[in-house]
Design a protein around this motif. Structure first.
Motif, short mmCIF file in Angstrom:
data_model
loop_
_atom_site.label_atom_id
_atom_site.label_comp_id
_atom_site.label_asym_id
_atom_site.label_seq_id
_atom_site.Cartn_x
_atom_site.Cartn_y
_atom_site.Cartn_z
N UNK A 143 8.37 11.29 100.72
CA UNK A 143 8.10 12.14 101.88
C UNK A 143 9.39 12.59 102.56
N UNK A 144 10.37 11.72 102.57
CA UNK A 144 11.67 11.99 103.18
C UNK A 144 12.75 11.38 102.29
N UNK A 145 13.95 11.94 102.37
CA UNK A 145 15.07 11.33 101.65
C UNK A 145 16.35 11.51 102.45
N UNK A 146 17.09 10.43 102.60
CA UNK A 146 18.44 10.51 103.17
C UNK A 146 19.38 10.96 102.06
N UNK A 147 20.16 11.97 102.35
CA UNK A 147 21.08 12.51 101.35
C UNK A 147 22.39 12.85 102.04
N UNK A 160 12.84 25.93 98.16
CA UNK A 160 12.24 26.69 99.26
C UNK A 160 11.40 25.83 100.19
N UNK A 161 10.84 24.75 99.67
CA UNK A 161 9.94 23.93 100.48
C UNK A 161 10.65 22.81 101.23
N UNK A 162 11.99 22.71 101.12
CA UNK A 162 12.73 21.57 101.67
C UNK A 162 13.76 22.06 102.68
N UNK A 163 13.90 21.32 103.78
CA UNK A 163 14.95 21.57 104.77
C UNK A 163 15.74 20.30 104.98
N UNK A 164 16.99 20.45 105.42
CA UNK A 164 17.85 19.32 105.74
C UNK A 164 18.07 19.25 107.24
N UNK A 165 17.89 18.08 107.82
CA UNK A 165 18.16 17.85 109.23
C UNK A 165 19.34 16.87 109.34
N UNK A 274 25.47 13.20 106.62
CA UNK A 274 24.25 12.54 106.14
C UNK A 274 23.06 13.25 106.79
N UNK A 275 22.12 13.67 105.97
CA UNK A 275 20.95 14.42 106.45
C UNK A 275 19.68 13.79 105.91
N UNK A 276 18.56 14.15 106.55
CA UNK A 276 17.26 13.74 106.03
C UNK A 276 16.57 14.99 105.48
N UNK A 277 16.18 14.93 104.22
CA UNK A 277 15.47 16.03 103.58
C UNK A 277 13.97 15.86 103.80
N UNK A 278 13.29 16.96 104.16
CA UNK A 278 11.86 16.89 104.44
C UNK A 278 11.18 18.17 104.01
N UNK A 279 9.87 18.06 103.79
CA UNK A 279 9.09 19.23 103.42
C UNK A 279 8.82 20.10 104.65
#
Length: 305
Positions: A143-147, A160-165, A274-279
């Motif tokens: 559901x989420x990934x730290x990257x 297209x379906x993923x954003x980085x915060x 460091x960001x969290x990737x989410x849909x």
């Protein structure tokens, strides 16, 4: 109106038979729990406990209030469960991806806060070396990934379906063996001072490190050992053994298991974000709640100076 925290303290004392044992159960110090009970007594306008060397017992007023307090606390707990179900935060599993440094240094405290807030949601954690976590989010594996991403570096395209915060931005620092000539002093070290230094190099072909490795090459650092796969624990161990110097994220240098010297660089434009990737294309209450906790824990650090 009675404070629910103080009502819970009174119930705990009634069940444990002593303030000391109740404090241990609730994670309070004994004086802190005594203060909670004293405040509740002032609110009630009555003595609720009689203390003795054997422990504490309820007065008649205390007995009456404990009966009511249990009902109030049960209702509040039921309300919490019903609100969680309404928000989609009851049951189910939150699947998280992380890489090693974030999994050790950042994730545990946020997971603990999430578990306290949403104990009915199961947690699953998997390891993904960036940028693989982004692909795992896009594929629905997590559901989420730290990257992470590095600067300087060419921006990598996102599905297209993923954003980085962004969660945390940190400088890269020089790590050396203890007592190394470059380890002394507190002033920032000019990057050109690395000219001729043997470098423990993270694989230059790795996308996230390519720009950093190129900047070090321009400064004249000479690759001495190539670490072919990303692994900062190994890099720091090789540095500690005197095989060369390395440029690593500050979090890595400050928490290295092997002894290393750490020094900031000038200019401080070598960075890791460091960001969290989410849909972005589906509702995910548990994932949104977890991202909110990340913002609360690290939001200030994510703002650049």
């Amino acid at each position: 109106m009675y404070d629910p925290t103080r009502l819970a303290a009174l119930v705990a004392v009634a069940e444990a038979g002593s303030i000391t044992r109740a404090a241990e159960r609730l994670g309070y110090t004994t004086p802190a729990l005594s203060q909670q009970v004293a405040k509740l007594e002032r609110e009630a306008g009555a003595t609720l406990l009689v203390r003795s060397h054997r422990g504490a017992r309820l007065t008649d007023a205390g007995e009456l209030l404990v009966v009511r307090a249990r009902r109030v606390l049960d209702e509040l707990e039921q309300a919490r469960h019903e609100l969680a179900r309404l928000a989609g935060l009851s049951g189910g599993t939150l699947r998280l991806g992380t890489f090693q440094t974030a999994g050790i240094q950042l994730l545990p405290q946020v997971l603990s806060a999430f578990r306290r807030a949403h104990p009915d949601v199961e947690l699953a954690v998997a390891n993904y070396e960036p940028p693989d976590g982004v692909s795992a989010v896009a594929a629905g594996e997590v559901d989420l990934a730290l990257t992470h991403t590095y600067e300087p570096a060419a921006p990598a395209p996102l599905p297209a379906s993923v954003a980085l915060e962004p969660v945390l931005v940190e400088e890269l620092v020089l790590v050396t063996a203890p007592g190394h000539a470059l380890a002394g002093g507190t002033a920032r070290l000019s990057l050109d001072r690395l000219a001729g230094q043997p470098l423990i190099s993270m694989a230059p072909g790795h996308p996230s490190r390519a720009g950093v490795e190129a900047a070090l090459a321009r400064a004249g650092a000479t690759p001495s050992v190539l670490v072919e796969t990303p692994g900062y624990a190994l890099v720091c161990a090789l540095v500690s053994a005197g095989l060369g110097v390395a440029v690593v994220p500050e979090m890595v240098g400050r928490t290295a298991v092997t002894p290393v010297g750490v020094r900031q660089l000038e200019p401080g434009d070598l960075r890791r974000t460091i960001s969290v990737a989410h849909r972005t294309d589906q509702a995910a209450p548990a994932a949104d709640a977890f991202r909110a906790l990340l913002r609360g824990a690290f939001g200030r650090a994510a703002q650049r100076n």
